[in-house]
Scaffold this active site. Structure first.
Site, PDB file in Angstrom:
ATOM      1  N   GLY A 222      15.894  23.645 -18.138  1.00  0.00           N
ATOM      2  CA  GLY A 222      15.602  22.807 -18.511  1.00  0.00           C
ATOM      3  C   GLY A 222      15.856  23.315 -20.389  1.00  0.00           C
ATOM      4  N   GLY A 267      14.852  18.536 -18.183  1.00  0.00           N
ATOM      5  CA  GLY A 267      13.446  19.002 -18.047  1.00  0.00           C
ATOM      6  C   GLY A 267      12.611  18.050 -19.196  1.00  0.00           C
ATOM      7  NE  ARG A 304       3.842  23.767 -21.158  1.00  0.00           N
ATOM      8  CZ  ARG A 304       4.511  24.603 -22.925  1.00  0.00           C
ATOM      9  NH1 ARG A 304       3.085  23.954 -23.505  1.00  0.00           N
ATOM     10  NH2 ARG A 304       5.099  25.242 -22.172  1.00  0.00           N
ATOM     11  CB  CYS A 334     -18.155  26.707 -18.271  1.00  0.00           C
ATOM     12  SG  CYS A 334     -19.982  27.898 -18.766  1.00  0.00           S
TER      13      CYS A 334
HETATM   14  N1  LLP Z   1      14.541  21.666 -12.712  1.00  0.00           N
HETATM   15  C1  LLP Z   1      13.700  22.451 -12.233  1.00  0.00           C
HETATM   16  C2  LLP Z   1      15.292  22.921 -10.423  1.00  0.00           C
HETATM   17  C3  LLP Z   1      13.080  23.573 -12.563  1.00  0.00           C
HETATM   18  O1  LLP Z   1      12.433  24.712 -11.255  1.00  0.00           O
HETATM   19  C4  LLP Z   1      12.796  22.414 -13.748  1.00  0.00           C
HETATM   20  C5  LLP Z   1      11.279  23.650 -14.194  1.00  0.00           C
HETATM   21  C6  LLP Z   1      13.067  21.891 -14.189  1.00  0.00           C
HETATM   22  C7  LLP Z   1      13.736  21.488 -13.485  1.00  0.00           C
HETATM   23  C8  LLP Z   1      12.313  21.475 -15.908  1.00  0.00           C
HETATM   24  O2  LLP Z   1      13.015  22.574 -16.886  1.00  0.00           O
HETATM   25  P1  LLP Z   1      11.354  22.573 -17.888  1.00  0.00           P
HETATM   26  O3  LLP Z   1      11.212  21.728 -17.970  1.00  0.00           O
HETATM   27  O4  LLP Z   1      10.865  23.567 -17.722  1.00  0.00           O
HETATM   28  O5  LLP Z   1      12.139  23.103 -19.153  1.00  0.00           O
HETATM   29  N2  LLP Z   1       4.296  24.464 -16.440  1.00  0.00           N
HETATM   30  C9  LLP Z   1       5.503  25.439 -16.887  1.00  0.00           C
HETATM   31  C10 LLP Z   1       6.998  24.524 -16.779  1.00  0.00           C
HETATM   32  C11 LLP Z   1       7.412  25.096 -15.260  1.00  0.00           C
HETATM   33  C12 LLP Z   1       8.991  24.623 -15.240  1.00  0.00           C
HETATM   34  C13 LLP Z   1       9.389  25.336 -13.886  1.00  0.00           C
HETATM   35  N3  LLP Z   1      10.396  24.357 -13.666  1.00  0.00           N
HETATM   36  C14 LLP Z   1       5.270  24.130 -18.899  1.00  0.00           C
HETATM   37  O6  LLP Z   1       4.183  23.471 -19.403  1.00  0.00           O
HETATM   38  O7  LLP Z   1       5.844  25.724 -19.098  1.00  0.00           O
END
Ligand code: LLP
Length: 407
Positions: A222, A267, A304, A334
């Site tokens: 992403g 993403g 995050r 907490c």
């Molecule tokens: N496509 C696939 C197959 C993925 O595994 C992911 C992210 C995305 C698209 C989107 O990419 P991104 O938005 O991360 O650039 N919770 C974490 C992000 C975890 C994403 C893992 N996979 C955060 O808040 O940074």
């Protein structure tokens, strides 16, 4: 430089009306990001997928779909939400990892393309959905990401199929009448370096040559968004030129090149910038020489910083020009790790003042919880005409009881 898209007065009004904390999304910015991503795929037969997990609010999904985005999904729940928002089955890719045959069947029965990412999972697909169409998530050994926990390819991750297992994957698929129509990959979160992305894309294209009937290639994502004021914006021209080179190569070298559709999964780039998280300062205190700004934004609302030490710009509307001091901004959960920013130079607000966390539209609400039995906030869309639309209500105490059998 990131900016608040609301005035202090508007922020106070929204918090008063919809409660604090509150996620707000700017429709104009959301649409702009969708269009920017479509503009970098300036080649025939190409599609941008929205990573539903970044922000699954139905209105956000609908807007991304109105902007002609497809969807990449990671669970049957996300598939369900995408379908509800109006995405057609052929616009959805199910990028699963370590899932049951029932989950695969749920998607196959609705004609949703399933991405398989191990020999073991191809065996499950063969057993539960013979005759299905599939894509294979390849691990081309290039990994990237803003934190080790979100690098999604390379030698140290659970994702994707190593190239040496591709023959076996194909054999199992052939025996079960499964057609491998796509190859996909995703190297990691917040990719900044198009060079790394392109190198990985080229390995995927090399592998695609072994699949002459291929219909789609998904190069994943992403793409990085600036979280810090000093972060660079993504170089859209460089990305556009890169996808042009990718397309040139696929169309010239692959036997089915002219018919293959190219996909990308930017993403968070789609929804991060449009979202700002508003809250309220509830305490200002000194503890052993440190100044703490206590707010109602705990890690149950924005996980995050606690999970990845992620940085989000913080603004105290109305105090922008105030004298700055190193402070620690904390939430109301907490746990001592419940900190939004540590030793950050910020102006000192007063109790009752609003706080805004910028670039919070991706993985914000979606990763929120009711930990400490705190209620999840409402979500509001600032429409293009400036009006505020409640797109998800704030939870109530009754919601805390919703899953119990109280008879
Ligand atoms: N496509 C696939 C197959 C993925 O595994 C992911 C992210 C995305 C698209 C989107 O990419 P991104 O938005 O991360 O650039 N919770 C974490 C992000 C975890 C994403 C893992 N996979 C955060 O808040 O940074």
């Amino acid at each position: 430089m990131q900016k608040l898209f609301l005035t202090e007065k508007e922020i106070r009004g929204l918090l008063e009306k919809f409660g604090s904390p509150l996620y707000v999304y700017d429709e104009q910015i959301l649409r702009k990001c969708c269009r920017e991503m479509r503009s970098i795929l300036d080649v025939p037969n190409a599609h941008v997928s929205y990573s539903v997990k970044a922000n699954t609010n139905l209105r956000v999904l609908q807007i991304a779909h109105e902007e002609q985005l497809y969807a990449d999904t990671m669970s049957p729940g996300e598939v369900f939400m995408a379908l509800k928002a109006g995405y057609k089955p052929h616009e959805i890719l199910y990028v699963c990892n370590n899932v049951s045959g029932e989950e695969m069947k749920y998607c196959a029965d609705q004609d949703i393309l399933i991405s398989i990412d191990s020999v073991s999972q191809m065996e499950t697909l063969a057993r539960t959905c013979p005759g299905a169409r599939a894509s294979v998530r390849v691990n081309t050994e290039f990994g990237d990401g803003h934190h080790e926990k979100v690098v999604t390819a390379g030698k140290k991750t659970k994702f994707g199929v190593e190239l040496r297992f591709m023959d076996e994957i194909r054999r199992i698929a052939d025996e079960a009448g499964i057609r491998i129509v796509g190859l996909n990959q995703h190297i990691g979160s917040s990719v900044k370096d198009p060079g790394n992305y392109e190198a990985a894309a080229n390995v995927l294209i090399d592998e695609a040559m072994h699949f002459p009937d291929l219909e789609m290639l998904d190069f994943g994502g992403g793409f990085a968004v600036p979280y810090r004021d000093e972060d660079q914006e993504l170089d859209l021209d460089a990305m556009r030129a890169m996808f042009r080179r990718i397309w040139d190569r696929v169309s010239a070298e692959h036997p089915n090149g002219k018919n293959i559709s190219l996909h990308t999964e930017p993403g968070r780039y789609i929804s991060a910038a449009c979202g700002q998280l508003l809250g309220t300062v509830e305490a200002v205190k000194e503890n052993f020489g440190k100044t703490y700004i206590g707010t109602d934004i705990g890690f149950n609302v924005l996980a995050r910083p606690m999970l990845y030490d992620a940085y989000h710009e913080i603004v105290f509307p109305g105090h922008e020009d105030g004298e700055k001091k190193a402070v620690t901004v904390a939430g109301n959960i907490c746990e001592s790790g419940d900190v939004l920013a540590k030793d950050r130079l910020l102006p000192i607000p007063e109790v009752g003042d609003p706080i805004a966390i910028l670039t919070a539209g991706a993985y914000g609400y979606m990763m929120s919880s009711t930990y400490n039995c705190r209620l999840r906030p409402a979500e509001v869309l600032i429409r293009q005409d400036g009006s505020a639309e409640l797109i998800r209500r704030r939870e109530t105490f009754e919601d805390l009881l919703a899953t119990f059998n109280l008879d």
